[in-house]
Design a protein around this motif. Structure first.
Motif, PDB file in Angstrom:
ATOM      1  N   LYS A 269       0.854  -1.183   0.000  1.00  0.00           N
ATOM      2  CA  LYS A 269       0.000   0.000   0.000  1.00  0.00           C
ATOM      3  C   LYS A 269       0.892   1.234   0.000  1.00  0.00           C
ATOM      4  CE  LYS A 269      -3.684   2.189   2.748  1.00  0.00           C
ATOM      5  NZ  LYS A 269      -4.503   2.042   3.980  1.00  0.00           N
ATOM      6  N   GLY A 270       0.996   1.866  -1.152  1.00  0.00           N
ATOM      7  CA  GLY A 270       1.848   3.046  -1.280  1.00  0.00           C
ATOM      8  C   GLY A 270       1.081   4.330  -1.016  1.00  0.00           C
ATOM      9  N   ALA A 271       1.668   5.439  -1.436  1.00  0.00           N
ATOM     10  CA  ALA A 271       1.061   6.753  -1.190  1.00  0.00           C
ATOM     11  C   ALA A 271       0.375   7.325  -2.433  1.00  0.00           C
ATOM     12  CB  ALA A 271       2.132   7.731  -0.705  1.00  0.00           C
ATOM     13  N   ASN A 272       0.854   6.957  -3.608  1.00  0.00           N
ATOM     14  CA  ASN A 272       0.374   7.596  -4.839  1.00  0.00           C
ATOM     15  C   ASN A 272      -0.854   6.907  -5.418  1.00  0.00           C
ATOM     16  OD1 ASN A 272       2.718   9.000  -4.439  1.00  0.00           O
ATOM     17  ND2 ASN A 272       3.440   8.825  -6.550  1.00  0.00           N
ATOM     18  N   PHE A 273      -1.761   7.712  -5.962  1.00  0.00           N
ATOM     19  CA  PHE A 273      -2.826   7.192  -6.812  1.00  0.00           C
ATOM     20  C   PHE A 273      -2.231   6.970  -8.205  1.00  0.00           C
ATOM     21  CE2 PHE A 273      -5.098   9.080  -3.395  1.00  0.00           C
ATOM     22  CZ  PHE A 273      -6.335   8.454  -3.320  1.00  0.00           C
ATOM     23  N   CYS A 274      -2.926   6.202  -9.039  1.00  0.00           N
ATOM     24  CA  CYS A 274      -2.419   6.073 -10.418  1.00  0.00           C
ATOM     25  C   CYS A 274      -3.559   5.921 -11.415  1.00  0.00           C
ATOM     26  CB  CYS A 274      -1.410   4.934 -10.538  1.00  0.00           C
ATOM     27  SG  CYS A 274      -2.043   3.291 -10.280  1.00  0.00           S
ATOM     28  N   TYR A 275      -3.223   6.306 -12.644  1.00  0.00           N
ATOM     29  CA  TYR A 275      -4.096   6.123 -13.801  1.00  0.00           C
ATOM     30  C   TYR A 275      -3.372   5.188 -14.747  1.00  0.00           C
ATOM     31  CZ  TYR A 275      -6.248   6.937 -18.330  1.00  0.00           C
ATOM     32  OH  TYR A 275      -6.846   6.746 -19.547  1.00  0.00           O
ATOM     33  N   ILE A 276      -4.073   4.179 -15.289  1.00  0.00           N
ATOM     34  CA  ILE A 276      -3.437   3.234 -16.213  1.00  0.00           C
ATOM     35  C   ILE A 276      -4.246   3.144 -17.506  1.00  0.00           C
ATOM     36  CG2 ILE A 276      -2.211   1.833 -14.521  1.00  0.00           C
ATOM     37  CD1 ILE A 276      -4.531  -0.036 -14.336  1.00  0.00           C
ATOM     38  N   GLY A 277      -3.572   2.780 -18.567  1.00  0.00           N
ATOM     39  CA  GLY A 277      -4.234   2.639 -19.862  1.00  0.00           C
ATOM     40  C   GLY A 277      -3.898   3.770 -20.798  1.00  0.00           C
ATOM     41  N   THR A 278      -4.235   3.579 -22.052  1.00  0.00           N
ATOM     42  CA  THR A 278      -3.980   4.605 -23.053  1.00  0.00           C
ATOM     43  C   THR A 278      -4.810   5.854 -22.741  1.00  0.00           C
ATOM     44  OG1 THR A 278      -5.694   3.656 -24.466  1.00  0.00           O
ATOM     45  CG2 THR A 278      -3.411   2.976 -24.886  1.00  0.00           C
ATOM     46  N   ILE A 279      -4.405   6.968 -23.317  1.00  0.00           N
ATOM     47  CA  ILE A 279      -5.112   8.234 -23.097  1.00  0.00           C
ATOM     48  C   ILE A 279      -5.724   8.700 -24.418  1.00  0.00           C
ATOM     49  CG2 ILE A 279      -4.780  10.688 -22.624  1.00  0.00           C
ATOM     50  CD1 ILE A 279      -2.892   9.952 -20.407  1.00  0.00           C
ATOM     51  N   ASP A 280      -7.059   8.806 -24.414  1.00  0.00           N
ATOM     52  CA  ASP A 280      -7.772   9.403 -25.543  1.00  0.00           C
ATOM     53  C   ASP A 280      -9.024  10.080 -24.993  1.00  0.00           C
ATOM     54  OD1 ASP A 280      -9.924   7.480 -25.375  1.00  0.00           O
ATOM     55  OD2 ASP A 280      -8.635   6.041 -26.398  1.00  0.00           O
ATOM     56  N   SER A 281      -9.811  10.653 -25.867  1.00  0.00           N
ATOM     57  CA  SER A 281     -10.940  11.480 -25.433  1.00  0.00           C
ATOM     58  C   SER A 281     -12.060  10.681 -24.769  1.00  0.00           C
ATOM     59  CB  SER A 281     -11.508  12.261 -26.630  1.00  0.00           C
ATOM     60  OG  SER A 281     -11.915  11.366 -27.648  1.00  0.00           O
ATOM     61  N   LYS A 282     -11.993   9.338 -24.831  1.00  0.00           N
ATOM     62  CA  LYS A 282     -13.027   8.506 -24.202  1.00  0.00           C
ATOM     63  C   LYS A 282     -12.714   8.188 -22.743  1.00  0.00           C
ATOM     64  CE  LYS A 282     -14.032   6.034 -28.527  1.00  0.00           C
ATOM     65  NZ  LYS A 282     -14.016   4.697 -29.177  1.00  0.00           N
ATOM     66  N   LYS A 283     -11.488   8.442 -22.315  1.00  0.00           N
ATOM     67  CA  LYS A 283     -11.041   7.946 -21.011  1.00  0.00           C
ATOM     68  C   LYS A 283     -11.310   8.919 -19.860  1.00  0.00           C
ATOM     69  CE  LYS A 283      -9.691   4.320 -23.098  1.00  0.00           C
ATOM     70  NZ  LYS A 283      -8.313   3.915 -23.294  1.00  0.00           N
ATOM     71  N   GLY A 284     -11.687  10.163 -20.154  1.00  0.00           N
ATOM     72  CA  GLY A 284     -12.101  11.092 -19.114  1.00  0.00           C
ATOM     73  C   GLY A 284     -10.986  11.634 -18.239  1.00  0.00           C
ATOM     74  N   ILE A 285      -9.741  11.567 -18.723  1.00  0.00           N
ATOM     75  CA  ILE A 285      -8.634  11.980 -17.860  1.00  0.00           C
ATOM     76  C   ILE A 285      -8.650  13.476 -17.558  1.00  0.00           C
ATOM     77  CG2 ILE A 285      -6.942  12.329 -19.716  1.00  0.00           C
ATOM     78  CD1 ILE A 285      -4.904  10.960 -17.719  1.00  0.00           C
ATOM     79  N   GLU A 286      -9.241  14.278 -18.428  1.00  0.00           N
ATOM     80  CA  GLU A 286      -9.304  15.718 -18.152  1.00  0.00           C
ATOM     81  C   GLU A 286     -10.109  16.006 -16.885  1.00  0.00           C
ATOM     82  OE1 GLU A 286     -12.083  15.229 -21.825  1.00  0.00           O
ATOM     83  OE2 GLU A 286     -10.489  14.093 -20.849  1.00  0.00           O
ATOM     84  N   TYR A 287     -11.131  15.165 -16.600  1.00  0.00           N
ATOM     85  CA  TYR A 287     -11.933  15.342 -15.381  1.00  0.00           C
ATOM     86  C   TYR A 287     -11.135  14.924 -14.146  1.00  0.00           C
ATOM     87  CZ  TYR A 287     -15.457  15.720 -18.979  1.00  0.00           C
ATOM     88  OH  TYR A 287     -16.158  16.120 -20.101  1.00  0.00           O
TER      89      TYR A 287
END
Length: 368
Positions: free
Chosen positions: A185-203
């Motif tokens: 159990k570390g400290a950082n959150f993470c995002y995995i997977g490719t990045i495109d306009s369907k993945k909602g990473i801007e939110y």
């Protein structure tokens, strides 16, 4: 003395294999790696000719032109005739031919040339596909004796067509990027997977900004490669991080390989996957996260099987395109140890349903 039972000869058709970045190609590779250990299966795979194609122990790889067209289809038929298999297993679609409308011709040629050989198709994209892609994918299916779908949404969708009813089975996908490595159990959150306009990473980026403005400082590892020089959306995301002064909070890792990604997930605090269309059983990145027992904050839609993915039991489900909800649930996970531990335990239990060994047994039973 009893004679040893003859091996069953299987021909896989997958337009892509690693190092090509394609989810279906990676799925095929990991499945073949597992199936090749069964001494009753003699496995061949037909795939595109590319540089640095990764070998698979005990699997014979046959290469065809990377431009999948009528000429390539004829190459495929010629190779299968030489192999003379018991089963043909087609993976559809892959990056090599997913935008082509004529892959149904390959299905037609397989049916015409090999009427007595069992033909299986694993259809990876159906109910959630673009309407045009859905029509394309449906046109391929009639030429196969058995249709495998990877999730309950596709199963229900296909059941509407009576012509397919006796052919359909569900065999779930599994996490492509899973390794037996220590989990902490570390400290950082993470995002995995490719990045495109369907993945909602801007939110997600907006949610990190909301937390920072409230003096809740967190770190987010983005575990994917970004190509701002050639991808306008990637450039937009990087510019957004800079403009919101979040470069100290959001770390662009640009990992070298899948194992690097796996190590980061295994030592993260939790995973955030803010899909614009909601999570479903098709999302391998979600399956990767739960395979390491990580709580996942993700989004729900009509495609989300809420009887399987249970809010506050094995994941956290929120409305999509909502940075305030992402921020709220990040804070909740940080502060509520009891909820964190409950979801972590539930995630590990759920992951067994999508375990590669479990899926392998289903395919061996199918081949038998």
């Amino acid at each position: 003395m009893e004679l040893q039972k003859k091996s069953k000869k299987i021909v896989f058709i997958s337009g892509t294999l690693p190092p090509t970045i394609c989810g279906v190609g990676m799925y095929s590779y990991r499945l073949l790696e597992k199936l090749n250990k069964n001494n009753k299966l003699d496995i061949h795979v037909i795939t595109s000719e590319i540089e640095n194609l990764q070998d698979i122990d005990n699997v014979k790889i046959h290469r065809v032109s990377r431009d999948w067209n009528i000429k390539t289809f004829n190459q495929v038929i010629g190779i299968i005739k030489k192999i003379n298999p018991d089963i043909i297993h087609f993976q559809h679609p892959t990056l090599a031919y997913q935008f082509r409308f004529d892959t149904f011709i390959l299905g037609l040629k397989l049916k015409k040339n090999f009427p007595k050989i069992q033909k299986i198709i694993t259809e990876h994209e159906l109910s959630q596909a673009h309407p045009i892609a859905r029509i394309r994918n449906l046109t391929v299916l009639p030429f196969f004796d058995k249709i495998i779908v990877t999730n309950t949404n596709d199963f229900k969708y296909l059941k509407k067509f009576e012509i397919f009813n006796k052919k359909i089975s569900i065999i779930n996908i599994f996490p492509n990027n899973y390794y037996k490595i220590p989990i902490n159990k570390g400290a950082n959150f993470c995002y995995i997977g490719t990045i495109d306009s369907k993945k909602g990473i801007e939110y997600l980026i907006d949610a990190i900004k909301i937390l920072k403005d409230r003096r809740i400082e967190i770190k987010l590892d983005i575990l994917t490669n970004l190509y701002p020089e050639t991808n306008n959306y990637h450039k937009k995301i990087i510019d957004k991080i800079k403009n919101l002064d979040l470069e100290g909070n959001i770390i662009l890792n640009n990992p070298k390989n899948g194992k690097d990604i796996a190590k980061k997930i295994a030592t993260s605090f939790a995973v955030i996957l803010p899909f614009n269309y909601g999570v479903s059983e098709r999302n391998g990145t979600f399956l990767e996260a739960i395979s390491y027992g990580k709580p996942v904050i993700t989004t729900k839609s009509k495609y989300t099987p809420t009887s399987i993915f249970e809010n506050n039991k094995n994941c956290i489900l929120i409305a999509y395109k909502n940075p305030n909800l992402i921020a709220k649930n990040i804070e909740l996970l940080i502060k509520d140890d009891s909820l964190y531990n409950k979801i972590s335990k539930g995630a590990l239990i759920l992951s067994k349903k999508y375990n590669l060994q479990f899926i392998e047994k289903k395919y061996i039973k199918l081949y038998q």
